[in-house]
Enzyme design. Sequence first.
Site, mmCIF file in Angstrom:
data_model
loop_
_atom_site.group_PDB
_atom_site.id
_atom_site.type_symbol
_atom_site.label_atom_id
_atom_site.label_comp_id
_atom_site.label_asym_id
_atom_site.label_seq_id
_atom_site.Cartn_x
_atom_site.Cartn_y
_atom_site.Cartn_z
ATOM 1 N N LYS A 8 0.850 -1.195 0.000
ATOM 2 C CA LYS A 8 0.000 0.000 0.000
ATOM 3 C C LYS A 8 0.880 1.237 0.000
ATOM 4 C CE LYS A 8 0.816 1.266 4.474
ATOM 5 N NZ LYS A 8 1.542 2.504 4.869
ATOM 6 N N ASP A 132 -2.094 -1.032 10.891
ATOM 7 C CA ASP A 132 -2.640 -0.974 9.538
ATOM 8 C C ASP A 132 -3.001 -2.347 8.987
ATOM 9 O OD1 ASP A 132 -0.053 -1.860 9.319
ATOM 10 O OD2 ASP A 132 0.549 -0.483 7.737
#
Length: 270
Positions: A8, A132
């Site tokens: 990401k 995350d």
Amino acid sequence: MKVRPCAKINLGLNVVRRRADGYHDLETVFYPVGIHDELEVTTAEKVSLCVEGTDIQCPPEKNLVMRAYRLLAEHHSLPPVSIRLNKLLPSQAGMGGGSADAAFMIRLLNEQYQLGLTVSQMQQYAASIGADCAFFIESRPAYAEGIGDRLTPCEVTQLQGRWLLLVKPDVAVSTKEAYAGITPRKPLCNCLEVLRQPIETWRQWLVNDFEESIFPKLPVLAEVKQQMYDSGAVYAAMSGSGSTIFGIFDDEPSDIMSRFTPYYNRKLKL
């Protein structure tokens, strides 16, 4: 069974306050990108983990993949497994490689051994492993708040059809080091609001707060970012709290690639 945990980038990252528990509240947009690790799990007589590829100085029991297995095994009937993790993503890069591996491990175990977990349940397990991790359960663009675990799906249509260049110089930024230099503050513009504006305005308003303290310590990161802008990037920034700089280009960034040959670098169409 095999899966490919994705990376990401962070589109904006604002550290807005320090919490009583020692963590920090964030505002950021997680955006999945198409580069991956490789993860394979097979039923075995005993639990084992084999890590290949990128060198990781981490004992097997502390690896996030193993932690994900142990966590689910505490609450569900799981057999011993043999785990093979091929690390293709660099570590301490701000691209969430370890978190993705853990989340995809949860997804894989849920499917392979028919645990019947919902997305919400898998996200709760993932969030207990890392801030995350929950994002990677669905791996779709999301506005993140809290420590990165409160997720709201969002669209980032401005990136469609553009090119992404990722460059990680041979330097590392630890999460502890990154947060040590941060002064939490509410941003002038929320990153989600900025992302709804024309991409040409992002350079002025879409900020990663870690750049302010990390760039003076690691000037090569600032140099890479400037080189991207000099080569036509419409936006460039540091990803997360790691040492990857990404640039967004209207056209394929072929000419600039030779500048980054010594570094980890990837380009891909969004």
